[in-house]
Write a protein that holds these residues in place. Sequence first.
Motif, PDB file in Angstrom:
ATOM      1  N   ARG A  73       0.831  -1.200   0.000  1.00 49.50           N
ATOM      2  CA  ARG A  73       0.000   0.000   0.000  1.00 49.50           C
ATOM      3  C   ARG A  73       0.874   1.261   0.000  1.00 49.50           C
ATOM      4  NH1 ARG A  73      -3.607   0.269   5.127  1.00 49.50           N
ATOM      5  NH2 ARG A  73      -1.543  -0.014   6.034  1.00 49.50           N
ATOM      6  N   ASP A  74       1.939   1.241   0.804  1.00 48.70           N
ATOM      7  CA  ASP A  74       2.812   2.415   0.892  1.00 48.70           C
ATOM      8  C   ASP A  74       3.459   2.736  -0.447  1.00 48.70           C
ATOM      9  OD1 ASP A  74       2.153   2.438   3.554  1.00 48.70           O
ATOM     10  OD2 ASP A  74       4.001   1.468   4.225  1.00 48.70           O
ATOM     11  N   HIS A  75       3.637   1.716  -1.287  1.00 46.90           N
ATOM     12  CA  HIS A  75       4.230   1.919  -2.610  1.00 46.90           C
ATOM     13  C   HIS A  75       3.196   2.360  -3.652  1.00 46.90           C
ATOM     14  CE1 HIS A  75       7.761  -0.963  -1.464  1.00 46.90           C
ATOM     15  NE2 HIS A  75       7.859   0.220  -0.903  1.00 46.90           N
ATOM     16  N   GLY A  76       1.970   2.586  -3.205  1.00 45.39           N
ATOM     17  CA  GLY A  76       0.940   3.080  -4.111  1.00 45.39           C
ATOM     18  C   GLY A  76       0.108   2.016  -4.781  1.00 45.39           C
ATOM     19  N   ARG A  77       0.347   0.745  -4.436  1.00 44.04           N
ATOM     20  CA  ARG A  77      -0.452  -0.319  -5.049  1.00 44.04           C
ATOM     21  C   ARG A  77      -1.841  -0.375  -4.422  1.00 44.04           C
ATOM     22  NH1 ARG A  77       4.796  -2.957  -4.901  1.00 44.04           N
ATOM     23  NH2 ARG A  77       5.468  -3.409  -7.032  1.00 44.04           N
ATOM     24  N   ALA A  78      -2.797  -0.785  -5.217  1.00 41.53           N
ATOM     25  CA  ALA A  78      -4.142  -1.046  -4.717  1.00 41.53           C
ATOM     26  C   ALA A  78      -4.224  -2.531  -4.372  1.00 41.53           C
ATOM     27  CB  ALA A  78      -5.175  -0.682  -5.784  1.00 41.53           C
ATOM     28  N   VAL A  79      -4.629  -2.851  -3.152  1.00 44.34           N
ATOM     29  CA  VAL A  79      -4.593  -4.233  -2.660  1.00 44.34           C
ATOM     30  C   VAL A  79      -5.997  -4.680  -2.267  1.00 44.34           C
ATOM     31  CG1 VAL A  79      -3.635  -5.804  -0.930  1.00 44.34           C
ATOM     32  CG2 VAL A  79      -2.247  -3.897  -1.785  1.00 44.34           C
ATOM     33  N   MET A  80      -6.407  -5.854  -2.782  1.00 47.82           N
ATOM     34  CA  MET A  80      -7.641  -6.484  -2.344  1.00 47.82           C
ATOM     35  C   MET A  80      -7.271  -7.753  -1.587  1.00 47.82           C
ATOM     36  SD  MET A  80     -10.968  -7.869  -4.482  1.00 47.82           S
ATOM     37  CE  MET A  80     -11.410  -6.224  -5.014  1.00 47.82           C
ATOM     38  N   LEU A  81      -7.793  -7.861  -0.377  1.00 49.71           N
ATOM     39  CA  LEU A  81      -7.362  -8.902   0.548  1.00 49.71           C
ATOM     40  C   LEU A  81      -8.559  -9.750   0.964  1.00 49.71           C
ATOM     41  CD1 LEU A  81      -4.753  -9.669   2.150  1.00 49.71           C
ATOM     42  CD2 LEU A  81      -5.536  -8.120   3.934  1.00 49.71           C
ATOM     43  N   VAL A  82      -8.445 -11.071   0.781  1.00 51.28           N
ATOM     44  CA  VAL A  82      -9.472 -12.013   1.238  1.00 51.28           C
ATOM     45  C   VAL A  82      -8.854 -12.946   2.265  1.00 51.28           C
ATOM     46  CG1 VAL A  82     -10.830 -14.036   0.567  1.00 51.28           C
ATOM     47  CG2 VAL A  82     -10.892 -11.998  -0.846  1.00 51.28           C
TER      48      VAL A  82
END
Length: 488
Positions: free
Chosen positions: A189-198
């Motif tokens: 997230r800190d690197h600007g990525r969008a993360v979807m977590l299940v």
Amino acid sequence: MTEPRLVVSKLHKRFGGLIAVKGLDLSLYPGEILGLIGPNGSGKSTVMQMIMGIVPPTAGQIMLDGRNIAGKPIYEIARAGIGIVFQHSRPLRLQTVLENILLGLLPDRIDRLRPPAGALDRARAIGAECGLGAVLDRMPGTLAFADLRRMEMAKAIARDPQVVLIDEPFAGLTRGEVEDFSELIGRFRDHGRAVMLVDHNVKSIASLADRVVALYLGEKIAEGSPVQVMRNETVRRVYLGGGIETHERPEAEIAAHKVLLRVDAVSLFYGKAQALDAVSLTVHEGEFVSIVGLNGAGKTSLFNAISGLVPFRGTIAWDGVVRSGESAASIARSGIVQCPETRELFGSMSVAENLELAGQKFSESEKVARLAWLHELFPILQARGEQEARTLSGGEQQMLAIARSLMLKPRLLILDEPTLGLAPVILGQLSEALRRLRETTDITVLLGEQNVTFALPHADRVYVLEHARIVWQGSPARFAAEAGEGYL
């Protein structure tokens, strides 16, 4: 966070007559972690698979940076900037960890198979970022389970995706490893990525995610901050059921009976994944004990260890004798009978044949008496006697599975998630059957449930299993007062 990177609109997926995802809308922003939660069968994994192109949607749009990628091939979606981390590790086992990571840096063209300049250094940097710096030259088969999961993370981000889908990252990890992985995902997230977590570990998702979307039976039931979603009454009802009632018997009455089952420091691994971590519990003769915990906590693994279906470390004593090397069949004959979550009925056999098969060791008169008692407990089974088991409704199949287990005259009946996927009217019938068992027989019951409001009225004592460990034990009344609020 101005414009969303990924927008899902009216997403729908049907498998034959089953609607797995229904009209789902959600968005995912750069530099954000979105948690996707819900009980088994909610559609979480199906959503991720549709986004990644593994399964095509029946209808709806998946917009990535303004481009509709719904139904596109996986390779196109990967090129467009989406990466996925699967729950199960799938390394190239003849290549080192470094070579596995390097594969993601190769050009995806058949005429360009050499890594570009600096790729090796980049692969080492990615490995170090994921905590693999000390094992880059080792083969995957020599790695600890957590390092295998780290390698899957490293492989996924080697292609520098802008959207990262992560499926069950915390499954099989220790508490310390969960914290390490949470930090790693936070750096995405800190690197600007969008993360979807299940993940089934709802608390870990809540502590990490910026927003949470809750699904149930393919539909979105809540969205907002982790605190908002965890306090949402619909979400709590899905996970916990309705209001909590307790009817435990006096502790002194239970303690007066001998200990029938004693589990002492039992740990269990599936390969390198830890499913149980030093679990201990006792069950007295005639006692009803509920093991409550969210999906993935380890309830089924515990029951399988008790039933002799999987190897384990630690000791399990049955009726005062420590078990050692007994087969599952021998354990069942000694009086421990498990009714599995998956029911495992003989689908092409009739209801009557399923029951008669379980009662084959009894004399004819005893079998007739046992069947009459079961038909009184579950009247619908007598009416459905000649019907094939696979044609029954889900609730009727669950009743048959429990009746078949009771036909064996168990001293200890293990019920694994008996309420999973059942309608409220069926839950009421099962609850009434358990009440009658408790009040009219001397049977001992070990019940594993996510649905707290079903489990507690039928319990004299409660254990809370969370992430492979027992984290709380006590009476149902104490649970309602102390542990219920923090269960999610």
